[in-house]
Design an enzyme around this catalytic site. Sequence first.
Site, PDB file in Angstrom:
ATOM      1  N   LYS A  23      17.196-113.060 -18.932  1.00 23.08           N
ATOM      2  CA  LYS A  23      18.075-113.029 -19.445  1.00 23.08           C
ATOM      3  C   LYS A  23      19.658-113.545 -18.608  1.00 23.08           C
ATOM      4  CE  LYS A  23      16.056-108.616 -21.624  1.00 23.08           C
ATOM      5  NZ  LYS A  23      16.023-107.616 -21.532  1.00 23.08           N
TER       6      LYS A  23
ATOM      7  N   ASP B 214       6.868-103.012 -19.592  1.00 22.61           N
ATOM      8  CA  ASP B 214       6.513-102.168 -20.014  1.00 22.61           C
ATOM      9  C   ASP B 214       7.615-101.222 -19.843  1.00 22.61           C
ATOM     10  OD1 ASP B 214       6.759 -99.816 -17.267  1.00 22.61           O
ATOM     11  OD2 ASP B 214       7.379-101.181 -16.823  1.00 22.61           O
TER      12      ASP B 214
ATOM     13  N   ASP C  11      17.059-110.156 -14.805  1.00 21.03           N
ATOM     14  CA  ASP C  11      18.161-109.832 -16.158  1.00 21.03           C
ATOM     15  C   ASP C  11      18.944-109.441 -14.746  1.00 21.03           C
ATOM     16  OD1 ASP C  11      19.318-108.233 -17.219  1.00 21.03           O
ATOM     17  OD2 ASP C  11      18.476-106.368 -16.608  1.00 21.03           O
TER      18      ASP C  11
ATOM     19  N   ARG D 232       1.806-102.832 -21.529  1.00 23.20           N
ATOM     20  CA  ARG D 232       1.842-104.450 -20.690  1.00 23.20           C
ATOM     21  C   ARG D 232       0.781-104.001 -20.866  1.00 23.20           C
ATOM     22  NH1 ARG D 232       4.313-103.439 -15.684  1.00 23.20           N
ATOM     23  NH2 ARG D 232       4.671-101.056 -14.671  1.00 23.20           N
TER      24      ARG D 232
ATOM     25  N   GLU E  89       7.869-113.931 -10.949  1.00 18.26           N
ATOM     26  CA  GLU E  89       8.097-112.619 -11.409  1.00 18.26           C
ATOM     27  C   GLU E  89       8.010-112.513 -13.465  1.00 18.26           C
ATOM     28  OE1 GLU E  89       9.578-109.271 -11.721  1.00 18.26           O
ATOM     29  OE2 GLU E  89      11.096-109.504 -10.826  1.00 18.26           O
ATOM     30  N   ASP E  90       8.200-111.291 -13.802  1.00 18.79           N
ATOM     31  CA  ASP E  90       8.078-111.425 -15.021  1.00 18.79           C
ATOM     32  C   ASP E  90       9.432-111.400 -15.889  1.00 18.79           C
ATOM     33  OD1 ASP E  90       9.353-109.215 -14.508  1.00 18.79           O
ATOM     34  OD2 ASP E  90       8.222-107.893 -15.590  1.00 18.79           O
TER      35      ASP E  90
ATOM     36  N   GLY F 135       5.581-105.357 -12.683  1.00 20.00           N
ATOM     37  CA  GLY F 135       4.967-106.063 -14.853  1.00 20.00           C
ATOM     38  C   GLY F 135       4.978-107.435 -14.133  1.00 20.00           C
TER      39      GLY F 135
ATOM     40  N   PHE G  54      15.322-104.996 -25.634  1.00 18.68           N
ATOM     41  CA  PHE G  54      14.195-104.458 -24.727  1.00 18.68           C
ATOM     42  C   PHE G  54      12.749-105.055 -24.807  1.00 18.68           C
ATOM     43  CE2 PHE G  54      13.921-100.367 -22.403  1.00 18.68           C
ATOM     44  CZ  PHE G  54      12.768-100.163 -21.534  1.00 18.68           C
ATOM     45  N   VAL G  55      12.487-105.645 -23.866  1.00 23.46           N
ATOM     46  CA  VAL G  55      10.952-106.216 -24.407  1.00 23.46           C
ATOM     47  C   VAL G  55       9.925-105.765 -23.913  1.00 23.46           C
ATOM     48  CG1 VAL G  55      11.687-108.443 -25.569  1.00 23.46           C
ATOM     49  CG2 VAL G  55      11.352-108.372 -22.953  1.00 23.46           C
TER      50      VAL G  55
END
Length: 181
Positions: free
Chosen positions: A132, A160, A104, A166, A100-101, A45, A153-154
């Site tokens: 988040k 993805d 969470d 992506r 990191e993307d 990601g 949910f993005v």
Amino acid sequence: MYIENDVERVLLTERQIKERVDDIARRISEQYKGSYPLFIAVLKGSFVFCSDLLRALDIPVQADFMSVSSYGESSVSSGRVKIMKDSDADVKGRDVVIVEDIIDTGNTLYALKNLLLQRGANSVKICALLDKVSRRTADISADYAGFEIEDEFVVGYGLDYAERYRNLPYIGVLKRSVYEK
């Protein structure tokens, strides 16, 4: 079917993302001026974010990649990192920036950071495009954070769902009907 049809709404535009990436790059460049940090992108990601971030830096850096998971076959993180692709770089005595993307729960990053410190990294910082905070269960936070987002949910800009979306140049909220099929 066009993939944009699956997006409920655009959360962050391409321009907003670029401006924030440039801002983060300026901050990192100032902090690491005169050093040679190692950037480790967490696959898959973060590859788009990491690419743009590295190109915006004005300091010399080394880049590498890791693919890790702490979920195994469960939907709940075990807190143990399973390495699918390890870094080729020796982290001993190095300043490391994990790219990191999205953060969470933070469980995987918490374990990864501790692993790199155990391997002898001088320091380990976390750079995440999305955060988040409301979902956090591990005691970890981003040293460089792009955007704090709600629990949605993005997809897009490297993120993805089922290996799709992506390539969107923005970050959008995926329609529930797509992932609740």
